[in-house]
Design a protein around this motif. Structure first.
Motif, PDB file in Angstrom:
ATOM      1  N   SER A  46       0.832  -1.209   0.000  1.00 41.35           N
ATOM      2  CA  SER A  46       0.000   0.000   0.000  1.00 41.35           C
ATOM      3  C   SER A  46       0.859   1.250   0.000  1.00 41.35           C
ATOM      4  O   SER A  46       0.539   2.251  -0.632  1.00 41.35           O
ATOM      5  CB  SER A  46      -0.911   0.017   1.238  1.00 41.35           C
ATOM      6  OG  SER A  46      -1.741  -1.111   1.202  1.00 41.35           O
ATOM      7  N   ASP A  69      -5.922  -0.583  -0.899  1.00 43.98           N
ATOM      8  CA  ASP A  69      -6.836   0.555  -0.809  1.00 43.98           C
ATOM      9  C   ASP A  69      -6.316   1.681  -1.674  1.00 43.98           C
ATOM     10  O   ASP A  69      -5.180   2.110  -1.527  1.00 43.98           O
ATOM     11  CB  ASP A  69      -6.937   1.049   0.642  1.00 43.98           C
ATOM     12  CG  ASP A  69      -7.444  -0.063   1.548  1.00 43.98           C
ATOM     13  OD1 ASP A  69      -8.352  -0.803   1.101  1.00 43.98           O
ATOM     14  OD2 ASP A  69      -6.891  -0.224   2.652  1.00 43.98           O
ATOM     15  N   LEU A  70      -7.142   2.075  -2.622  1.00 39.78           N
ATOM     16  CA  LEU A  70      -6.752   3.185  -3.487  1.00 39.78           C
ATOM     17  C   LEU A  70      -7.536   4.425  -3.082  1.00 39.78           C
ATOM     18  O   LEU A  70      -8.719   4.326  -2.763  1.00 39.78           O
ATOM     19  CB  LEU A  70      -7.099   2.848  -4.935  1.00 39.78           C
ATOM     20  CG  LEU A  70      -6.076   2.059  -5.729  1.00 39.78           C
ATOM     21  CD1 LEU A  70      -6.691   1.649  -7.053  1.00 39.78           C
ATOM     22  CD2 LEU A  70      -4.823   2.895  -5.957  1.00 39.78           C
ATOM     23  N   PRO A  71      -6.909   5.565  -3.093  1.00 39.79           N
ATOM     24  CA  PRO A  71      -7.658   6.793  -2.826  1.00 39.79           C
ATOM     25  C   PRO A  71      -8.729   6.928  -3.903  1.00 39.79           C
ATOM     26  O   PRO A  71      -8.511   6.567  -5.060  1.00 39.79           O
ATOM     27  CB  PRO A  71      -6.618   7.902  -2.972  1.00 39.79           C
ATOM     28  CG  PRO A  71      -5.294   7.245  -3.091  1.00 39.79           C
ATOM     29  CD  PRO A  71      -5.493   5.808  -3.414  1.00 39.79           C
ATOM     30  N   SER A  72      -9.894   7.444  -3.513  1.00 43.38           N
ATOM     31  CA  SER A  72     -10.994   7.549  -4.467  1.00 43.38           C
ATOM     32  C   SER A  72     -10.665   8.530  -5.581  1.00 43.38           C
ATOM     33  O   SER A  72     -11.276   8.509  -6.643  1.00 43.38           O
ATOM     34  CB  SER A  72     -12.262   8.002  -3.743  1.00 43.38           C
ATOM     35  OG  SER A  72     -11.967   9.205  -3.041  1.00 43.38           O
ATOM     36  N   THR A  73      -9.657   9.372  -5.327  1.00 40.55           N
ATOM     37  CA  THR A  73      -9.291  10.351  -6.362  1.00 40.55           C
ATOM     38  C   THR A  73      -8.566   9.704  -7.527  1.00 40.55           C
ATOM     39  O   THR A  73      -8.463  10.276  -8.601  1.00 40.55           O
ATOM     40  CB  THR A  73      -8.358  11.428  -5.765  1.00 40.55           C
ATOM     41  OG1 THR A  73      -7.291  10.757  -5.088  1.00 40.55           O
ATOM     42  CG2 THR A  73      -9.118  12.329  -4.823  1.00 40.55           C
ATOM     43  N   ASP A  75      -8.052   7.881 -10.708  1.00 47.93           N
ATOM     44  CA  ASP A  75      -8.951   7.436 -11.776  1.00 47.93           C
ATOM     45  C   ASP A  75      -8.186   6.857 -12.965  1.00 47.93           C
ATOM     46  O   ASP A  75      -8.681   6.812 -14.073  1.00 47.93           O
ATOM     47  CB  ASP A  75      -9.838   8.600 -12.224  1.00 47.93           C
ATOM     48  CG  ASP A  75      -9.004   9.787 -12.691  1.00 47.93           C
ATOM     49  OD1 ASP A  75      -7.742   9.692 -12.605  1.00 47.93           O
ATOM     50  OD2 ASP A  75      -9.583  10.781 -13.152  1.00 47.93           O
TER      51      ASP A  75
END
Lengths: 409, 482
Positions: A46, A69-73, A75
């Motif tokens: 991570s 876990d990827l930051p939602s930002t 894309d």
């Protein structure tokens, strides 16, 4: 053990739908090399994922069994594969199928044994084929290779193209080789082919016109007699076309290797085949006499093909003798030293690709292990009764019982 | 998975088979030696030979495999068998691409030796009569440089060429000043006159020395008399000195066999070993120095010589088995032809013959000959191989002369009676000068030819050793390999 070169991603995201496949190159997160659209930051934790995002990587490739876990930002594009693919590293190239999430490792930068499969189609149907041919439209593979070539490290020392019959789509494949000339001029390019296409002079001329400085066609010849070769490759007329092809290539100054796979149909006559090559084709650049990889059709035809190397080692030694005496550069592939006569040792090379090469327990006690081909791990390996640890130097006793140390063993 | 087909599915039907050309010789009761178009040998029984000729053979019967691998049969529609033969034949005949690579300059006919087997020497001190003039030498050089070969060898002969050393120097300098060819130089000398000046010159110009050594002192001095009777002493001292100054590979020796030599082959070989030479060329008696009383005499002589040769070859093989590498060079030449396809342009072992196409000889007086033996014939009044003169002729007029074309075209082994069907044809040669000298005809009747008897005898011997004596065979194969 065998490296898994195929697999399915545990997760993927961000791939557009107008394309079925992508070619992906892995890069270390800290890599300062110029970024290509195909480049993915290679992250195993991570923390590395976060560092990749901080370093503005638009695409990330994760090797991990844990959840990431990827930051939602984020894309960009993402691929995650299980930890058993941990061998993947900076500079490696993969082919990735968007919908099935299946991938294949195409190129490993740290390996000396990189090979590209060109097609699964073939006009031979060899009894011992390790890559059984399929009559399918797989021309997408060539497009994938074309896409991969710009991503391959130009310092790569050797690259092999294999099949199927690599010259099945001759024109497209020659275009790929021409691109290798421009992008990988210092890489030794080896093409495994049954050589039959070279019976056509136009194809030989096109091959010559490629002009890659280090290009070799590796072509199998299994006997000095037509019907024996034709039976092994299950194609009537193949011997005539193959030998004609070799002559035409050499006539135009192209490099040719002859390969003889040793099994119960070819090994008992290997002395004669070696003598025939030495007498008739001494101008080829290399001859490889190769132990059988017991996989693919070789398993199906085991009863017809298996022969313990101990039972053909004398003929093999004589074949090597005839070839070396004629000045032919000859190697023995895929056979461990313990089953070979000493005279053959200088010709025995570590030929088995790293991803499918292994040793048995007995090898741990052997002084030659580091200079030995070892075994294939693929398929259903069969072992010679002659496999045993070698200890050197040998102490040999003469008739008076005096020990003498044989050197150079 | 598709089904695999059985071996029979890949067999050719008899009607699809064709014979390829081959020669044969009966070697014993229903035993035959057979050679294909490029001289690979196999042995067949009479029964096998008959079945082969009738094409009563089929894949799997053993004979088919033997015949196919030896290029005696092909599938009628196949191309590879014929193309392999064509490629190999082209390689074997590759010497034809280097036309006239050897140019022999007889810079003087004078000699201080008086060897009875020599037909060409004069002991005259009259320089103007028997020395080559600079004008003649330069015209000869023009002809040599007009030959097509890109690399030529200029060999200085005599007489004793060192008696006209100034002309050797002049020719070397002039040849080096010209461009367009790589030139090698050899001086064929008895070395009696070898001194530091000559050696320094040879070293500076990378010139090879070739000398005569007929055997131990008593034999050599008997064959090669000179004032003082010290020919052997001077030759041996010269060889040693030349090895020191030029290097061991820059001096070679040749022996001439005389009747006195015939019982002494071991002594002769030991002499060569003692002088540190790496091999010996066991040469036949020259027909030019012996009266040829009858044709049968020549044949009988060949048998005696073959006995001498076989004893010598076996002695040489002994020496090798004991660990000293030492070659018999004539066997090495023949073996290279028998075991490989490397082009061998040795003048006596080729067809088309080497006369003119392999070498031209410029005599001291400007006459040009097709071979050194042709020059010897002229000394006894036979001008059959005198092609012309440097003053009147060009390279083209010499090579295209009727005399040369006649001699070469009438002696081709590929179409000569007895030769064209001979099992050894691929490895043999046309020797029109020899056959002219012994039979008055460039082609000759081969059953009466000592040349033919020797060739067949030696090749038969070599084949016997290759097939039946593994240890000796390994030595012979090494000679052919390099």
């Amino acid at each position: 053990m065998t490296l898994p070169l195929y697999g399915t991603a545990s997760h993927s995201a961000g791939f557009c739908s107008d394309k079925a496949r992508s070619v992906v190159r892995l890069r270390a997160v800290e890599s300062s090399a110029e970024r290509h659209a195909a480049d993915f930051a290679l992250a195993r934790t991570s923390v590395e994922v976060l560092r990749a995002i901080e370093a503005n990587w638009p695409s990330i490739f994760v090797v991990s069994d844990g959840s990431i876990d990827l930051p939602s930002t984020f894309d960009g594009r993402l691929v995650a594969v299980p930890l058993k693919y941990n061998y993947l590293g900076d500079g490696d190239v993969l082919g990735f199928d968007h919908s099935s999430k299946k991938f294949r490792t195409l190129f490993r930068r740290n390996s000396a044994h990189n090979s590209f499969l060109i097609t699964e189609r073939c006009n031979n149907y060899c009894l011992m084929c390790s890559q059984p041919p399929k009559d399918v439209d797989d021309r997408w593979i060539l497009s994938e290779i074309k896409e991969s070539l710009p991503l391959i490290d130009p310092a790569t020392r050797a690259l092999t193209f294999t099949g199927g019959e690599t010259l099945s789509d001759c024109e497209d494949f020659i275009a790929v080789l021409t691109e290798c000339r421009d992008r990988l001029p210092t890489t030794a390019i080896q093409v495994l082919t049954n050589g039959r296409a070279f019976a056509n002079s136009e194809i030989v001329d096109a091959w010559k016109a490629i002009g890659h400085p280090n290009l070799m066609a590796a072509i199998p010849v299994y006997a000095s007699v037509d019907h024996v070769h034709d039976h092994v490759v299950q194609a009537k007329g193949a011997f005539d076309e193959t030998v004609l092809g070799i002559l035409k290539l050499k006539d135009r100054g192209q490099r040719v290797e002859i390969r003889v796979v040793l099994h119960a149909l070819t090994a008992p006559i290997i002395e004669e085949t070696g003598r025939w090559i030495a007498r008739n084709l001494p101008f080829v650049d290399h001859v490889a006499l190769m132990g059988l990889e017991n996989t693919g059709f070789a398993i199906a035809n085991d009863a017809m093909l298996w022969m313990d190397p101990m039972d053909y080692s004398d003929g093999l030694a004589k074949a090597v003798d005839y070839l070396s005496a004629a000045g032919v550069n000859v190697s023995v592939y895929n056979l461990p030293k313990c089953v070979l006569p000493k005279s053959v040792w200088p010709h025995a090379v570590q030929s088995i690709s790293d991803w499918k090469n292994g040793f048995v327990d007995e090898c741990n006690r052997c002084d030659e292990k580091n200079n030995c081909s070892g075994f294939f791990t693929t398929g259903r390996p069969r072992f010679s009764r002659g496999v045993r640890a070698i200890s050197s130097p040998h102490h040999e006793f003469d008739s008076r019982g005096l020990a003498s140390t044989a050197s150079g063993e | 998975m598709a089904r695999f087909l059985a071996p029979e599915a890949f067999s050719a039907a008899t009607e699809d088979l064709s014979l390829l050309p081959f020669n044969l010789e009966r070697t014993g009761t229903s035993q035959y030696l057979v050679s294909n178009m490029v001289g690979d040998f196999i042995r067949l029984t009479e029964g096998e030979l008959n079945r082969l000729v009738d094409l009563q053979i089929q894949p799997g019967d053993g004979l088919y495999e033997k015949a196919y691998a030896a290029h005696l049969v092909t599938g009628t529609n196949q191309k590879a068998q014929r193309q392999l033969l064509a490629a190999r034949l082209r390689s074997r005949m590759g010497f034809l691409q280097q036309v006239t690579p050897l140019h022999i300059f007889v810079v003087t006919l004078r000699c201080e030796h008086s060897c009875p087997y020599c037909q060409v020497s004069r002991q005259s001190t009259d320089r103007s009569r028997f020395d080559m003039s600079e004008e003649t030498a330069m015209r000869a050089l023009d002809i040599a440089f007009a030959s097509p070969a890109t690399r030529i060898k200029i060999e200085f002969q005599g007489g004793e060429p060192l008696l006209n050393f100034p002309m050797i120097k002049a020719i070397v300098a002039a040849a080096k000043a010209r461009s367009g060819k790589k030139v090698d130089f050899v001086i064929a000398s008895n070395l009696a006159l070898l001194d530091d000046v000559v050696l320094e010159f040879c070293k500076a110009n990378n010139i090879l020395l070739s000398t005569s050594l007929d055997g131990p002192a008593d034999l050599h001095n008997k064959n090669r008399p000179r004032p003082g009777g010290n020919s052997h002493e001077l030759a041996v001292a010269g060889i040693r000195r030349a090895r020191e100054v030029l290097g061991s590979d820059r001096v070679g020796a040749l022996m001439t066999t005389t009747e006195a030599s015939l019982d002494r082959v071991d002594d002769i070989i030991d002499e060569y070993l003692q002088q540190g030479l790496d091999g010996i060329f066991l040469r036949p008696l020259s027909p030019f120095g012996f009266a040829i009383k009858t044709k049968q005499f020549a044949k009988y002589d060949a048998q005696k010589w073959l006995g001498f040769y076989e004893r010598g070859l076996r002695r040489v093989l002994d020496i090798n088995r004991q660990g000293t590498p030492f070659r018999e060079f004539y066997a090495a030449l023949l073996l290279t032809r028998m075991l490989s396809d490397r082009p061998i342009g040795y003048v006596d072992l080729r067809s088309p013959a080497g006369a003119g196409l392999g070498a031209l000889v410029y005599n001291y007086d400007g006459s040009v000959f097709a071979s050194d033996e042709g020059r010897m014939l002229a000394e006894t009044g036979d001008n059959a191989f005198r092609l012309g003169h440097v003053d009147q002729d060009s390279y083209n007029s010499l090579i295209l002369s009727d005399k040369l074309i006649g001699a070469i075209s009438s002696s081709l082994t590929q179409c000569a009676p007895e030769c064209s069907t001979c099992v050894y044809e691929s490895h043999c040669g046309a020797d029109p000068v020899y056959h002219h000298a012994t039979q008055g005809d460039a082609l000759g009747i081969k059953p009466l030819s000592a040349f033919c008897a020797r060739q067949k005898g030696i090749m038969g011997l070599l084949l016997d050793i290759l097939e039946n004596s593994p240890e000796d065979a390994a030595i012979l194969r090494r000679w052919a390999a390099s």
